[in-house]
Design an enzyme around this catalytic site. Sequence first.
Site, PDB file in Angstrom:
ATOM      1  N   GLU A 284      -6.545  -7.804  -0.823  1.00 29.22           N
ATOM      2  CA  GLU A 284      -7.198  -7.670   0.485  1.00 29.22           C
ATOM      3  C   GLU A 284      -8.620  -7.188   0.260  1.00 29.22           C
ATOM      4  O   GLU A 284      -8.870  -6.388  -0.649  1.00 29.22           O
ATOM      5  CB  GLU A 284      -6.512  -6.619   1.376  1.00 29.22           C
TER       6      GLU A 284
ATOM      7  N   GLU B 259       0.790  -1.237   0.000  1.00 28.97           N
ATOM      8  CA  GLU B 259       0.000   0.000   0.000  1.00 28.97           C
ATOM      9  C   GLU B 259       0.822   1.288   0.000  1.00 28.97           C
ATOM     10  O   GLU B 259       0.401   2.303   0.544  1.00 28.97           O
ATOM     11  CB  GLU B 259      -0.970   0.022   1.178  1.00 28.97           C
TER      12      GLU B 259
HETATM   13  C1  GAL Z   1      -4.889  -2.629   4.766  1.00 27.94           C
HETATM   14  C2  GAL Z   1      -3.464  -3.047   5.111  1.00 27.94           C
HETATM   15  C3  GAL Z   1      -3.429  -4.220   6.063  1.00 27.94           C
HETATM   16  C4  GAL Z   1      -4.382  -4.016   7.186  1.00 27.94           C
HETATM   17  C5  GAL Z   1      -5.736  -3.850   6.593  1.00 27.94           C
HETATM   18  C6  GAL Z   1      -6.830  -3.785   7.617  1.00 27.94           C
HETATM   19  O1  GAL Z   1      -4.935  -1.332   4.334  1.00 27.94           O
HETATM   20  O2  GAL Z   1      -2.777  -3.390   3.954  1.00 27.94           O
HETATM   21  O3  GAL Z   1      -2.134  -4.414   6.561  1.00 27.94           O
HETATM   22  O4  GAL Z   1      -4.032  -2.893   7.921  1.00 27.94           O
HETATM   23  O5  GAL Z   1      -5.740  -2.664   5.839  1.00 27.94           O
HETATM   24  O6  GAL Z   1      -8.040  -3.835   6.947  1.00 27.94           O
END
Ligand code: GAL
Length: 730
Positions: free
Chosen positions: A446, A385
């Site tokens: 994710e 990110e």
């Molecule tokens: C994303 C990040 C993860 C975690 C996640 C929580 O932005 O890449 O490491 O923090 O959010 O939803």
Amino acid sequence: MAWRENINRGWRYRPDDISGSEKVEFDDKTWEKICLPHTNKLFPHNGFDDKEYQIVSWYRKKVAVPLRAVDKRVFLDFDGVMTACTVYVNGVKAADEHKGGYIPFSVELTGLVEPGTEALIAVQVDSNERPDIPPFGYMVDYLTFGGIYRDVYLRVCAKSFISDVFAWGVDVLTSPKLSANISIDNPAAGQTVSISLSELSGREIASATCEADAGDCLISLNDLADINLWSIESPYLYRVEVKLFSADEEVLDSYSFKFGFRKVEFCKDGAFRLNGKALKLRGLNRSQAYPFIGQAAPKRLQVQDADILKYDLALNLMRTSHCPQSPHFLDRCDEIGLLVFEELPGWQHIGDSAWKEVSKADLTAMIKRDRNRPSIILWGVRINESQDDHDFYTETNALAHKLDPTRQTGGVRCIRDSECLEDVFTYNDFVDPPNPPVYIPYMISEFMGHMFPTKTWDCEDRKLEHAMRHAEIQSKQSLDSSIAGAIGWCAFDYNTHASFGSGDRICYHGVSDIFRLPKWAAYGYSSQADPKDKVVLEIATGWTVGDRAAGGVDPIVVFSNCESIKVYIGDELRGEFTPSSDEYGGLPHPPFVIRGLGFLWGEYWQDLAVEGYISGKCVIKKMMASDSQPKRLDVWLDSNELIADGQDMTWLKFRIVDKYDNPLPYISEIVTITTNGPVSVIGTNPFITQGGQGALFVKSAEFAGDAEVKITTSRLGEYVLHLKVLPVSE
Ligand code: GAL
């Protein structure tokens, strides 16, 4: 031949920075005796401060340097030390400080130690979140803990030795061959190398030799006609062995590893293909941290995490968020056929040029360590990110391709119009329905996570919503042929910094809790298993009238891989149902969403029974009690055997259950554990259940024998479990 010995045992540890600790004559008798893997501090499972592990500590050990080291070279191999360390041998600094906690490194001791004597190893470990080392420099949504948290080995090898082997399959679907690049450290005239491919049972299939005196050589095994492919259903492994011979044919060194032949590709039509067949990827992110012990989990726990992902959650892919993970975990992924997206350490922040050098060193070490693994399908070459950084990511991408031309690269981003230098656009997409791809190949790396944190003791509406959101997104991505797959955030709840989490320093983002006990969302995944492997039927309700907003249990959701279910309330059959394919048709086994069976507030409450049917036969039945009474503590050890190495561990898990063994998340108990024999308990003891459940670890001592674990509760009685601690095999 290279000789390598695990030296995890017999260390002394001191959690502060005392001057002179590296000196041979320093008196460490009062230091704690420990075995590796080791966390620099034990914690409760939540509510602690990362400052407590941000310390400089020391580890010392006397190592017997064997006589075989005469005229040879001697190394210490560290699998991972969090976060930076300096190694001293007999009082002398043996190498520059090593920066970075997730990758292996070796320190050469040749000339600093005397064969046939003891050498004093002292390691100064800096576990501060130093801005010069990835992932640090800004914020990070996870904890990194500290200590020598992976294995350590002593290695003795010839003056020339095999320093690296990279092997890959060629034309595996048509006319399979194996090629390997072999590197020799300090090569000499007339040296040759051999490579052989064998079944794990030992039968040799093919071998070849070539000259090695230039230091690097490329060698191939052709005509491997009857090779079994490695796949997720049948993860067939072979052994590759490389030997280095002197000019007079003495074996100087050998190196062997398991190997699988497979073809993996994220294709331009959007699909991911394994061995030429499209496979929709369904995965979860895994953090490598555990309650109480931080990242210092021994092999048994690492192996079990891989098993949970593959067998309990029925995933075909996992992402090592956000770092290279334990070799034990990855070995298991190779063995069981769980695909892996591995990425370099980091979180949103990119540091200065010195930081980037450490990052590139991390990437290099990660790829060199893991490029022979069949399970790895993609390298993550961007800091998770982060912003675009054209020059840096051009370099990391090129580096990955150079070190491993056989695999594609990804780079996890959350900015949709970011520059894509990599082969696969891996995107954290937190919206529902998922965004359309911006670039193909495309994978969702994710989803969910902070959008809907859920605790095991949250009310029913929330737990159900959590489960349904995961199911819905997995279903939708499956129906979109331009998306290769989706990796949900995340498998397990995890400890985090103050700027994240629910106020107790936990991100409750897992489909399972921090103890690896399932939430309802986990059942959405586990019910995707092939019923031939495992029949699953889980009812997502606590079966109580007053927990949901406005009361009742409408809808009743059943996660199952059965073809149909029958639902009974009391003795009355209330209907036969098929999966909700209209709403969740992308899933191999959509949940059963049953509406309209709801009870009215004040109605007489009766037991619920659900039967699951396959080919017209009832194959599973689950019941839920109307009385919601705690009947017992369901308590078990995940393994009844440990190895007497002073660090082997298994989970001791417990749940308060009703008369049909369903968990009762709102009942609390104080659980007290005592042990007899060669084991101890790691974790908060007594433990107050959270969500009606919890877990601790039972750890082996350094001697074998029978052990007993006694669990006492105030109102649910006493339980005694037995386990064996087996001698360490030589
Ligand atoms: C994303 C990040 C993860 C975690 C996640 C929580 O932005 O890449 O490491 O923090 O959010 O939803």
